[in-house]
Design a protein around this motif. Sequence first.
Motif, PDB file in Angstrom:
ATOM      1  N   ARG A  69       2.423 -12.990  -0.550  1.00 12.71           N
ATOM      2  CA  ARG A  69       2.368 -13.971   0.521  1.00 12.71           C
ATOM      3  C   ARG A  69       3.040 -13.420   1.788  1.00 12.71           C
ATOM      4  N   LEU A  70       4.223 -12.850   1.599  1.00 10.73           N
ATOM      5  CA  LEU A  70       4.996 -12.384   2.758  1.00 10.73           C
ATOM      6  C   LEU A  70       4.371 -11.136   3.376  1.00 10.73           C
ATOM      7  N   VAL A  71       3.845 -10.265   2.520  1.00 16.23           N
ATOM      8  CA  VAL A  71       3.193  -9.055   3.028  1.00 16.23           C
ATOM      9  C   VAL A  71       1.940  -9.427   3.812  1.00 16.23           C
ATOM     10  N   SER A  72       1.175 -10.380   3.278  1.00 18.14           N
ATOM     11  CA  SER A  72      -0.054 -10.785   3.971  1.00 18.14           C
ATOM     12  C   SER A  72       0.261 -11.372   5.339  1.00 18.14           C
ATOM     13  N   ARG A  73       1.266 -12.229   5.389  1.00 18.44           N
ATOM     14  CA  ARG A  73       1.548 -12.834   6.692  1.00 18.44           C
ATOM     15  C   ARG A  73       2.091 -11.788   7.678  1.00 18.44           C
ATOM     16  N   ALA A  74       2.840 -10.830   7.171  1.00 19.69           N
ATOM     17  CA  ALA A  74       3.323  -9.749   8.046  1.00 19.69           C
ATOM     18  C   ALA A  74       2.143  -8.930   8.568  1.00 19.69           C
ATOM     19  N   ARG A  75       1.208  -8.628   7.676  1.00 16.03           N
ATOM     20  CA  ARG A  75       0.023  -7.852   8.099  1.00 16.03           C
ATOM     21  C   ARG A  75      -0.832  -8.621   9.097  1.00 16.03           C
ATOM     22  N   LYS A  94       3.559  -1.766  14.364  1.00 12.84           N
ATOM     23  CA  LYS A  94       2.991  -2.711  15.317  1.00 12.84           C
ATOM     24  C   LYS A  94       2.464  -1.987  16.563  1.00 12.84           C
ATOM     25  N   ARG A  95       3.296  -1.099  17.117  1.00 12.33           N
ATOM     26  CA  ARG A  95       2.920  -0.400  18.346  1.00 12.33           C
ATOM     27  C   ARG A  95       1.661   0.453  18.155  1.00 12.33           C
ATOM     28  N   LEU A  96       1.598   1.168  17.016  1.00  7.36           N
ATOM     29  CA  LEU A  96       0.473   2.072  16.781  1.00  7.36           C
ATOM     30  C   LEU A  96      -0.655   1.373  16.017  1.00  7.36           C
ATOM     31  N   LYS A  97      -0.513   0.059  15.836  1.00  4.55           N
ATOM     32  CA  LYS A  97      -1.536  -0.750  15.155  1.00  4.55           C
ATOM     33  C   LYS A  97      -1.955  -0.130  13.828  1.00  4.55           C
ATOM     34  N   GLN A  98      -0.962   0.166  13.003  1.00  4.26           N
ATOM     35  CA  GLN A  98      -1.230   0.888  11.750  1.00  4.26           C
ATOM     36  C   GLN A  98      -1.457  -0.018  10.555  1.00  4.26           C
ATOM     37  N   ASP A  99      -1.253  -1.322  10.699  1.00  2.00           N
ATOM     38  CA  ASP A  99      -1.464  -2.232   9.580  1.00  2.00           C
ATOM     39  C   ASP A  99      -0.454  -2.010   8.442  1.00  2.00           C
ATOM     40  N   ASN A 100       0.609  -1.298   8.713  1.00  2.00           N
ATOM     41  CA  ASN A 100       1.637  -1.110   7.676  1.00  2.00           C
ATOM     42  C   ASN A 100       2.701  -2.195   7.790  1.00  2.00           C
ATOM     43  N   VAL A 101       3.315  -2.487   6.666  1.00  2.00           N
ATOM     44  CA  VAL A 101       4.501  -3.337   6.697  1.00  2.00           C
ATOM     45  C   VAL A 101       5.677  -2.519   6.166  1.00  2.00           C
ATOM     46  N   SER A 102       6.855  -3.054   6.400  1.00  2.00           N
ATOM     47  CA  SER A 102       8.068  -2.342   6.046  1.00  2.00           C
ATOM     48  C   SER A 102       8.931  -3.297   5.218  1.00  2.00           C
ATOM     49  N   VAL A 103       9.433  -2.810   4.091  1.00  2.00           N
ATOM     50  CA  VAL A 103      10.275  -3.648   3.234  1.00  2.00           C
ATOM     51  C   VAL A 103      11.668  -3.043   3.157  1.00  2.00           C
ATOM     52  N   CYS A 104      12.641  -3.842   3.476  1.00  2.00           N
ATOM     53  CA  CYS A 104      14.033  -3.394   3.482  1.00  2.00           C
ATOM     54  C   CYS A 104      14.764  -4.045   2.309  1.00  2.00           C
ATOM     55  N   LYS A 108       0.860  -1.184   0.000  1.00  2.00           N
ATOM     56  CA  LYS A 108       0.000   0.000   0.000  1.00  2.00           C
ATOM     57  C   LYS A 108       0.895   1.233   0.000  1.00  2.00           C
ATOM     58  N   LYS A 109       0.282   2.363  -0.296  1.00  2.00           N
ATOM     59  CA  LYS A 109       1.050   3.612  -0.296  1.00  2.00           C
ATOM     60  C   LYS A 109       1.654   3.894   1.077  1.00  2.00           C
ATOM     61  N   THR A 110       0.928   3.536   2.142  1.00  2.00           N
ATOM     62  CA  THR A 110       1.401   3.849   3.494  1.00  2.00           C
ATOM     63  C   THR A 110       2.411   2.832   4.025  1.00  2.00           C
ATOM     64  N   ASP A 111       2.613   1.737   3.299  1.00  2.00           N
ATOM     65  CA  ASP A 111       3.674   0.810   3.699  1.00  2.00           C
ATOM     66  C   ASP A 111       5.023   1.488   3.466  1.00  2.00           C
ATOM     67  N   TYR A 112       6.016   1.005   4.207  1.00  2.00           N
ATOM     68  CA  TYR A 112       7.322   1.653   4.131  1.00  2.00           C
ATOM     69  C   TYR A 112       8.320   0.830   3.316  1.00  2.00           C
ATOM     70  N   ILE A 113       9.220   1.526   2.653  1.00  2.00           N
ATOM     71  CA  ILE A 113      10.392   0.850   2.086  1.00  2.00           C
ATOM     72  C   ILE A 113      11.653   1.613   2.510  1.00  2.00           C
ATOM     73  N   THR A 114      12.759   0.866   2.565  1.00  2.00           N
ATOM     74  CA  THR A 114      14.065   1.518   2.592  1.00  2.00           C
ATOM     75  C   THR A 114      14.839   0.970   1.405  1.00  2.00           C
ATOM     76  N   SER A 115      15.705   1.802   0.868  1.00  2.00           N
ATOM     77  CA  SER A 115      16.376   1.450  -0.375  1.00  2.00           C
ATOM     78  C   SER A 115      17.888   1.595  -0.226  1.00  2.00           C
ATOM     79  N   THR A 116      18.556   1.445  -1.330  1.00  2.70           N
ATOM     80  CA  THR A 116      20.023   1.368  -1.307  1.00  2.70           C
ATOM     81  C   THR A 116      20.652   2.401  -2.243  1.00  2.70           C
ATOM     82  N   HIS A 117      21.975   2.331  -2.358  1.00  6.34           N
ATOM     83  CA  HIS A 117      22.662   3.191  -3.329  1.00  6.34           C
ATOM     84  C   HIS A 117      22.188   2.883  -4.754  1.00  6.34           C
ATOM     85  N   ARG A 118      21.693   1.658  -4.979  1.00  3.55           N
ATOM     86  CA  ARG A 118      21.162   1.287  -6.301  1.00  3.55           C
ATOM     87  C   ARG A 118      19.647   1.383  -6.229  1.00  3.55           C
ATOM     88  N   GLY A 119      19.145   2.564  -5.892  1.00  4.99           N
ATOM     89  CA  GLY A 119      17.783   2.652  -5.396  1.00  4.99           C
ATOM     90  C   GLY A 119      16.731   3.259  -6.310  1.00  4.99           C
TER      91      GLY A 119
END
Lengths: 331, 332
Positions: free
Chosen positions: B229-235, B142-152, B67-78
Amino acid sequence: MPETAQRELTFAQAIREALAEEMWRDPRVCIFGEDVAEAGTPFKVLSGLVEEFGAERVLDTPISEQGFTGMGVGAAMTGLRPVVDIMFGDFLTLTMDQLVNQAAKVHYMSGGTWKVPMVLRTTLGATRRSAAQHSQSLHAWLCHVPGLKVAMPSTPYDAKGLLKTAIRDDNPVIFFEDKMMYKQKGRVPAEDYTIPFGVADVKREGEDITLVATSSMVDVALGAAKLLEGIGVSAEVIDPRTMWPLDEKTLVESAKKTSRAIVIDEGYGRYGVTGEVASVIAEGAFFNLEAPVKRMGAMHVPIPFSPPLEDVTVPTEQTVFEAARKLCGKA
Amino acid sequence: MKTAEEAIKTEAAVSPELGIRLYRQMVRIRLFEEQVNELYMRALMPGLAHLYIGEEAIAVGLCEALKKTDYITSTHRGHGHCLAKGAEPDRMFAELLGKEAGYCRGKGGSMHIADPATGNLGANAIVCGSAGIATGAALTAKRLKQDNVSVCFFGEGALGQGVLYEVMNLATLFKLPVIYVCENNFYTEYTHYTETTAGDILTRGTAFGVHSESVDGQDVRAVYAAANRLVSRARRGEGPAFLVANTYRYTGHHVGDINREYYRSKQEEQEWKTKRDPIKNMGEWLVSQKITDAAALKKIEDEVRQEMKAAVEFAIAAPYPSVEEVDQDVYA
């Protein structure tokens, strides 16, 4: 005067009270670090907080300083206000990438779009017989980096007020507590108050010499000032309270008034806090100075274990007194 | 270590619309990067440029599951991650050229694009430097129960950094909704990863109790399926995951890395480009499924080319920040 205004707390209790009040005020504030929950840290500073706020907000972490400091940066960016606990300041070495390359730079690198409202509390100070890897005062390293703020309270009163300011600040703040001061008592009002960053406190007024001191060195300077009084020298003691932002004006004005200054800090002198402050005074008060600005810091050795060796590595009332006497020409 | 060939292949249920979108997003990244290369070669771009060409399926497959509100972090090849998460090419090019209109007002550059509006916590030029940040974002969710996931996102070079294992341990202990995505493009700068990586990659996750899978990083449908699959299980609160995606960096470590034969053969490069190209293969699949035809795919490419051309023109014409900006934003 209300009864609470005369209440005394230890330095550790003042820290704990600031945290508890901020956690009640703002549900986003949380604590994590090693043994912060049931153990309340080895210094017992956080005792009872996990019972008061629950394990969701007071998180015990593994011994992974870089990992949980990094987690603090990400949590701060996304809506929490973490207070990260690094048990000994010596372990800052393990967090440096997260503090220097991440926390300090996120706001600037992102063009001001992401913020890192994180506090990292840690300790400094020697003479606890803890040897070279648990006794250092490494705060100068962090003062060097744009994007970080550095606070160093010297009294229980300042500890509470400065920590509350740190938690409410939208920037990463590194908060140094001298581990030898946790049991020291002082007046701490029960009510909510904050102390602004970048405002030095004149701990003692004087006319003949300015003693700029940080953290536990403030007490050392106050003790030296008493000794100086005995030989007719009136010393002013100033505590910058935050090393960045630094209240240059108060330091310079005092040195202009007294015409002599010594800077006392428990970190290493070379390339350190004392060098920076001495330079500020030398530039700002040059034409009013009667003597070169003197610096006193930790001896340039790894902190030794053996008590008689360790004791000579840090400034004391007596060494500060001697230095001030010499600077004032009172042989 | 599972090779890409052995990786779990999962046929995703990809609708025609989504299939076209996955294709278009990959084309956008590739043509964006081709423009970057050109800007660099024309000496219009200062600094370094690390191109994502060849790896597009990973960023697109992952980010399409977010989702738009999910987070990502990226790299130098980003650049690919930022585009896939929703960044606009015009403001990205502006950032790459150090212009005021860029995502970071020109203060970040190619390796530091960040954008709160699309949940992009920032590209990071310290290898593995964002693993803590991504994990912390998951803690907030998780703490704020925001339903977001984070992808690194990180490359296989990051497997050499201890902080990765510290945060995997933390993520399992705290059951955090974070997905660590290792893009194994086989080369840690100029060194084959087998010379820098002992043991098995996937078990680095399982050792910490992190749900771990590998996927063919050249197959956008497989990546998308794994991501879902992985996002769903994280959520659902089932904790962190580790996804290893084998892929290939078509170009050098950075655009100046032209003569590469001392560390890899032209034949190897050619094989990946001709047989394993994620865009070509997805295009062929779309045609084979009669979802579209070659002419329509060509039209997509032409449209994207126009989009990128206009974005570059915007960036070239955009003004630099005034020098008074230099000490702004140091503190919030």
